[in-house]
Enzyme design. Structure first.
Site, mmCIF file in Angstrom:
data_model
loop_
_atom_site.group_PDB
_atom_site.id
_atom_site.type_symbol
_atom_site.label_atom_id
_atom_site.label_comp_id
_atom_site.label_asym_id
_atom_site.label_seq_id
_atom_site.Cartn_x
_atom_site.Cartn_y
_atom_site.Cartn_z
ATOM 1 N N SER A 116 44.212 42.495 27.320
ATOM 2 C CA SER A 116 44.079 43.609 28.244
ATOM 3 C C SER A 116 42.616 43.989 28.439
ATOM 4 C CB SER A 116 44.926 44.785 27.751
ATOM 5 O OG SER A 116 44.933 45.841 28.675
ATOM 6 N N ASP A 131 42.105 46.323 35.103
ATOM 7 C CA ASP A 131 41.617 45.833 33.826
ATOM 8 C C ASP A 131 41.796 44.320 33.759
ATOM 9 O OD1 ASP A 131 44.387 45.742 33.653
ATOM 10 O OD2 ASP A 131 44.422 46.257 31.527
ATOM 11 N N ASP A 181 44.002 42.085 32.451
ATOM 12 C CA ASP A 181 45.253 41.417 32.796
ATOM 13 C C ASP A 181 45.928 42.046 34.008
ATOM 14 O OD1 ASP A 181 45.899 43.690 31.216
ATOM 15 O OD2 ASP A 181 47.872 42.848 30.766
ATOM 16 N N ASP A 218 47.222 44.965 34.837
ATOM 17 C CA ASP A 218 48.405 45.826 34.808
ATOM 18 C C ASP A 218 48.017 47.306 34.795
ATOM 19 O OD1 ASP A 218 47.472 46.038 32.188
ATOM 20 O OD2 ASP A 218 49.466 45.880 31.281
#
Length: 497
Positions: free
Chosen positions: A114, A256, A258, A260
């Site tokens: 992340s 961010d 990834d 999500d």
């Protein structure tokens, strides 16, 4: 020759443990052996609940960290060892691979750390019907796994990584939003896309163009940049203001690592808070009931826009459990959002006569597009859209390299004793900054309410050695200043012996 290992023991030995978003740890600790074992334990659990059998496909994707391809290969090896097949989705956002798996009725996993620095990584697991929740996590921890003789002494696969054919999980994800919002939804808007190293950067550009807007690509990086949507770096704040001024942008879009968790800056280049973005997205979609963590802005209740607001612990598994409870109460339209901006859609919604299906996992695209489209429809700027909400402002930052044990010792000290003693101790500590402490909330960490309306919320991070601090006040300047003062105080604070 096989070796049996306990996942609980392996977590303790490796330091790669479950947090609020799957298993995470140092890349050096996430050996192929560890990643193989965790994936095998996940599939053993799914076998026990009837969601995996020999021949079942498992979708695998990853973010753009240097370590992700190796970890993806280790996970794929585990799938094949369990007699499954691999749908290798390449490098796409976490919600894209989750949506792909939900649509196919197959498990999926995302290799990502992340927003945290790239010396760390992680694996986020999804069942066929949603994210892995806390009961699933406990069942995975309880597994014993037989490890085959595939690894060298360093815990790496002897044969190295194996290439996999790519499935196109990005295409249905783009179509989901292009079909729902329509080809003219962003017509006339000049939108910057801060690409950095986000795995969904090309998808954001494609969606802006598919919805009729003009995309201006900004700040693309081949080196991983740890963008945290709850604690935006000063350099990213400065860049956004510069781009907005020089390029005359209506907004700046980003995510961010990834993709999500969203970042959306207004026309002046000021990044919007994720919890404000969540309220505006829910309003734009006509949502009735909301699940949101205790750390999010109280404007959601004060606005009077929603029939039910359920407060939860921090982390998407808790938000999902609360959404399920709202559905069980008979609510017809339900969503969840987090302070980081990630938005979870529990029920289908209508968008200009078109149905957008549920996606009960953290997503960055929906809140960005919904709020942009709503601002355009209302004929207002993003800053004017925010001004329509009650004046409550939140800010969050963290003390980095602050060991989790130290955070826990601090919280235990502050909340020790009866309530009167706790409030007196908190007033002594923070009184010069915020006045008298009048109430506490232990839903997740320690959240302190003060007589003049300020809130200070302290919580150990669930996935990094950091102490998180959330502050809320009646002005952004006050929330930011208070946050800095609290962290400055705690940086040098020693718990009395």
């Amino acid at each position: 020759m096989t070796q049996s290992v306990s996942i609980a023991d392996l977590m303790a030995q490796s330091g790669v443990a479950f947090g609020t978003s799957g298993a995470r740890g140092l890349v050096s600790a996430m050996t192929d052996r560890v990643c193989f074992a965790y994936t095998t334990a996940f599939l053993q659990h799914l076998t026990a609940i009837g969601q995996f059998a020999p021949g079942t496909a498992v979708a695998i994707a990853g973010d753009l960290r240097e370590s992700s391809p190796r970890i993806m290969a280790a996970c794929a090896t585990a799938v094949r060892h369990m007699a499954g097949t691999v749908d290798h989705c390449g490098f796409v956002p976490s919600p894209a691979v989750a949506a792909y798996g939900f649509a196919k009725g197959i498990p999926s996993l995302m290799v990502t750390g992340s927003h945290i620095p790239d010396d760390r990584n992680g694996i986020k697991f999804n069942r066929v019907d949603g994210e892995v929740l806390k009961p699933d996590e406990m069942a995975i921890r309880a597994q014993d796994v037989a490890l085959p003789d595939l690894f060298d002494e360093a815990g790496m696969l002897k044969d190295g990584a194996r290439a996999e054919p790519l499935m196109n999980a990005a295409t249905p994800y783009i179509a989901r939003y292009a079909d729902a919002f329509g080809a003219q939804a962003l017509s006339g808007m000049q939108l910057g896309v801060y690409e950095h190293s986000a795995v969904g950067r090309d998808i954001l550009v494609a969606l802006v163009e598919a919805l009729g807007g003009t995309a201006v690509s900004l700040g693309r990086s081949e080196k991983f940049i740890p963008v945290d949507t709850e604690a935006v770096r000063p350099e990213d704040q400065a860049l956004a203001r510069q781009w907005a001024t020089e390029l005359g942008l209506d907004a700046i879009l980003s995510t961010d690592g990834d993709s999500d968790r969203p970042l959306l800056a207004d026309e002046s280049g000021v990044w919007m808070r994720g919890d404000v973005l969540g309220i505006l997205c829910a309003r734009a979609l006509g949502i009735a009931a909301i699940a949101t963590p205790i750390s999010c802005n109280s404007a959601v209740e004060l606005s009077g826009l929603f029939s039910d607001v359920a407060r939860t612990r921090i982390g998407s598994p808790f938000v999902i459990e609360a959404m399920q409870a709202l559905l069980a109460k008979g609510q017809e339209s339900v969503c969840g959002y987090e302070a980081n901006g990630g938005f979870l859609l529990a029920t289908p919604v209508e968008v200009d006569g078109r149905t957008l299906g549920a996606l009960p996992t953290r997503d960055a695209v929906l809140p960005i597009l919904s709020v942009l489209v709503d601002a355009r429809r209302r004929g207002v700027t993003l800053s004017e859209l925010q001004e329509q909400l009650p004046e409550r402002y939140t800010f969050s930052e963290r003390l980095q390299n602050y060991p989790t044990a130290q955070s826990q010792t601090l919280i235990a000290h502050l909340e020790g004793g009866d309530e009167a003693a706790i409030l007196a101790r908190l007033t002594d500590l923070f009184g010069a900054l915020a006045g008298e402490a009048v109430a506490i909330d232990r839903t997740d960490g320690l959240r302190v309410h003060f007589a003049d309306g300020d809130i200070i919320h302290l919580r150990p991070s669930g996935n990094a050695p950091e102490l998180r601090c959330y502050t809320e006040s009646d002005s952004m300047e006050r929330a930011v200043m208070l946050n800095g003062q609290v962290l400055g105080l705690l940086r040098d604070y020693s718990v009395p012996a």
